[in-house]
Design an enzyme around this catalytic site. Structure first.
Site, mmCIF file in Angstrom:
data_model
loop_
_atom_site.group_PDB
_atom_site.id
_atom_site.type_symbol
_atom_site.label_atom_id
_atom_site.label_comp_id
_atom_site.label_asym_id
_atom_site.label_seq_id
_atom_site.Cartn_x
_atom_site.Cartn_y
_atom_site.Cartn_z
ATOM 1 N N PRO A 65 0.834 -1.358 -0.063
ATOM 2 C CA PRO A 65 -0.034 -0.050 -0.038
ATOM 3 C C PRO A 65 0.839 1.358 -0.102
ATOM 4 O O PRO A 65 1.996 1.266 0.495
ATOM 5 C CB PRO A 65 -0.979 -0.126 1.204
ATOM 6 C CG PRO A 65 -0.175 -1.028 2.132
ATOM 7 C CD PRO A 65 0.436 -1.980 1.077
ATOM 8 N N HIS A 66 0.551 2.313 -0.759
ATOM 9 C CA HIS A 66 1.197 3.417 -0.807
ATOM 10 C C HIS A 66 0.356 4.702 -0.910
ATOM 11 O O HIS A 66 -0.931 4.594 -1.507
ATOM 12 C CB HIS A 66 2.069 3.268 -1.900
ATOM 13 C CG HIS A 66 1.718 2.843 -3.360
ATOM 14 N ND1 HIS A 66 1.379 1.746 -3.576
ATOM 15 C CD2 HIS A 66 1.417 3.854 -4.382
ATOM 16 C CE1 HIS A 66 0.863 1.779 -4.744
ATOM 17 N NE2 HIS A 66 0.994 2.860 -5.168
ATOM 18 N N ALA A 67 0.741 5.911 -0.490
ATOM 19 C CA ALA A 67 0.071 7.155 -0.528
ATOM 20 C C ALA A 67 0.786 8.284 -0.702
ATOM 21 O O ALA A 67 1.972 8.382 -0.190
ATOM 22 C CB ALA A 67 -1.056 7.163 0.593
#
Length: 154
Positions: A65-67
């Site tokens: 997951p990345h943001a």
């Protein structure tokens, strides 16, 4: 760029059972808040927003997951090893037990992609994943990730 520039030792955690992706994102937000001073709520919201575009479970029990976050001055990461794998809507439909989250400045551009490629390469290495799954000590997990994939001679 190497993982030690992205991942502080205090951003590595072993978690027993995770009940949902949302709960996992909350844990990642708490880790990011403690290790890097980020807003846990903003981190969770950004992860959920990115995940709504498509699942970040890349297969073989791994999720990335990345943001992007406003107010962040560098790319940072958090790693969670789950003792019990959970459903993550991964591309191979297999449960996930290794989660490496990345948080990048809103305008990070190519650096975000380079960091994601580095983490992806590391987490695709079957030897690294086996070592991560065989250890439950956060300091050992950080050391395994910091060592990175072995360079194979041609």
């Amino acid at each position: 760029m190497d993982i030690t520039k992205l991942l502080e030792p205090q951003a590595v955690k072993v978690v027993g059972k995770m009940t949902s992706k949302k709960r996992l994102f909350q844990d990642l937000g708490d880790i990011a808040a403690a290790a890097y001073g980020l807003s846990a709520n903003d981190t969770v919201d950004a992860l959920q927003e990115r995940e709504s575009l498509g699942p970040t479970g890349v297969g073989h029990g791994v999720a990335l997951p990345h943001a992007r976050l406003e107010g962040l001055d560098r790319i940072v990461g958090a790693f969670v090893r789950l003792e019990k794998a959970m459903d993550f809507d991964a591309v191979d439909r297999q449960p996930v037990d290794l989660v490496f989250a990345l948080f990048a400045p809103a305008e990070s551009g190519v650096d975000h992609l380079k960091a994601l490629a580095l983490v992806s390469r590391t987490m695709r290495d079957p030897d690294i994943c086996a070592k991560l799954r065989a250890n439950a000590d956060a300091a050992t997990l950080h050391a395994i990730l910091a060592a990175g994939p072995a360079v194979k001679a041609a």
